[in-house]
Enzyme design. Sequence first.
Site, PDB file in Angstrom:
ATOM      1  CD  GLU A 133      -2.430   1.243   2.822  1.00 32.54           C
ATOM      2  OE1 GLU A 133      -2.829   0.165   3.301  1.00 32.54           O
ATOM      3  OE2 GLU A 133      -2.659   2.338   3.365  1.00 32.54           O
ATOM      4  CD  GLU A 138      -3.600   7.708   6.349  1.00 32.24           C
ATOM      5  OE1 GLU A 138      -2.466   7.320   6.040  1.00 32.24           O
ATOM      6  OE2 GLU A 138      -4.431   6.989   6.921  1.00 32.24           O
TER       7      GLU A 138
END
Length: 350
Positions: A133, A138
């Site tokens: 990932e 974020e």
Amino acid sequence: MRLLAVLGSLLLPVLANAQYQMVKEYIGDSFFDDWAFYNNNDNLTNGNAFFVSAKEASQDKLAFVNDAGNAIMKVDNTSNLNFNDNRNTIRITSTDRFTVGSLWIADMLHVPYGCSVWPAWWSSAPNWPAGGEIDTLEGVNQVTMSHMALHTAPGCVQSNTSVETSTLVNTTDCSTLANNNEGCTVTTPGASYGPAFAAAGGGVFVTEFASKGISIWFFNRTSLPQSLQGNASTVDTSTLGTPTGNWPSDGCNINSFFEPQQLVFDITLCGDFAGTASIFQQTCTGICYDDWVLGSPSNYDTAYFEVQYVRVYGQPGELTVIPSGGVRSAGTAAVFTVLVAVVAAVTLAW
Ligand SMILES: *[C@@H]1O[C@H](CO)[C@@H](O)[C@H](O)[C@H]1NC(C)=O
Ligand SMILES: *[C@@H]1O[C@H](CO)[C@@H](O)[C@H](O)[C@H]1NC(C)=O
Ligand SMILES: *[C@@H]1O[C@H](CO)[C@@H](O)[C@H](O)[C@H]1NC(C)=O
Ligand SMILES: *[C@@H]1O[C@H](CO)[C@@H](O)[C@H](O)[C@H]1NC(C)=O
Ligand SMILES: *[C@@H]1O[C@H](CO)[C@@H](O)[C@H](O)[C@H]1NC(C)=O
Ligand SMILES: *[C@@H]1O[C@H](CO)[C@@H](O)[C@H](O)[C@H]1NC(C)=O
């Protein structure tokens, strides 16, 4: 000229110093064409969110293209909820997957923020965590900077040979089993999140997924390199300067820890990260679900992505796009011939 240029670059050895050509563009009225909408509760990170279907997203204007031609993805900021209800929001995953040897760029004017809000612009392999990932952006709640991270199976770390401009390294072990799955995290300095990001006219995130390592660049609107202005059909990473975050292959064998990636935009609420009391209390007060998700819907007026485009690039001569349900062919002479024919046909059609 163009045909010769394209064929010429195909015939070059692949050592070509990180020169990429556009293979896919998500923009304007067709932005939402090739994504799958999750259409389920957040059963992945325990958020108090329901990720709506494409139909509902369109009807309720949670995912749409605005008058400026930009893609909006947002949290429901009109409904008052009953106790135990989840709030509607979006999670979309590209139907194509992109192999090692790809690079993607997202140009955004606004990213979601506010108490309880946890957005991300990221990628992962369907086979997680074995396929890896890559989190490009974020943030949670009212933090002022976003962060970047990799999440992998055990054995991948950010090595000390990393060359990156950020000095805010949080953690270096990328394993999902280390540090409560924090990943190997680097904070993105500058106006990389929240009101400051929007006030600066947003910015551009470039993610390079290469066998020599993974690199992420963040540029604010005024620092955007000339080479990325306009509709860049090619990107030469040597024009981008030192990346903001960098995970070289000597600490993490990209080809073994990463499989072809699907791109993801999502916004969840509370959950495993934003809702953890110790994290939540760093920038917000009260109780994440009770006071914010159930509270005034106007808390979510700032909880939206506004994206000008996403562009994906591949290394010339390599098959880097795996279409929905498709399988990448091996790089045989036959495939090469087909590719040349396709490129030639496309080029002649211009
Ligand atoms: C989440 O829910 C969907 C739809 O019911 C299901 O297909 C999927 O397996 C669930 N995922 C997890 C991790 O529980
Ligand atoms: C980098 O890490 C290696 C392996 O752990 C170690 O031998 C080396 O001394 C480190 N180099 C620096 C500059 O910290
Ligand atoms: C990472 O470190 C930065 C700088 O020290 C800090 O502001 C931030 O809260 C940390 N982020 C995480 C996710 O721990
Ligand atoms: C934009 O980035 C440049 C270069 O990093 C920096 O000098 C400038 O202060 C940034 N502007 C904003 C609004 O953050
Ligand atoms: C860039 O592409 C968009 C969408 O295809 C188009 O509307 C715009 O005119 C192009 N801009 C330039 C400078 O070519
Ligand atoms: C919801 O938020 C949008 C911005 O995302 C704003 O334009 C709109 O006015 C808000 N709606 C309500 C009912 O407050």
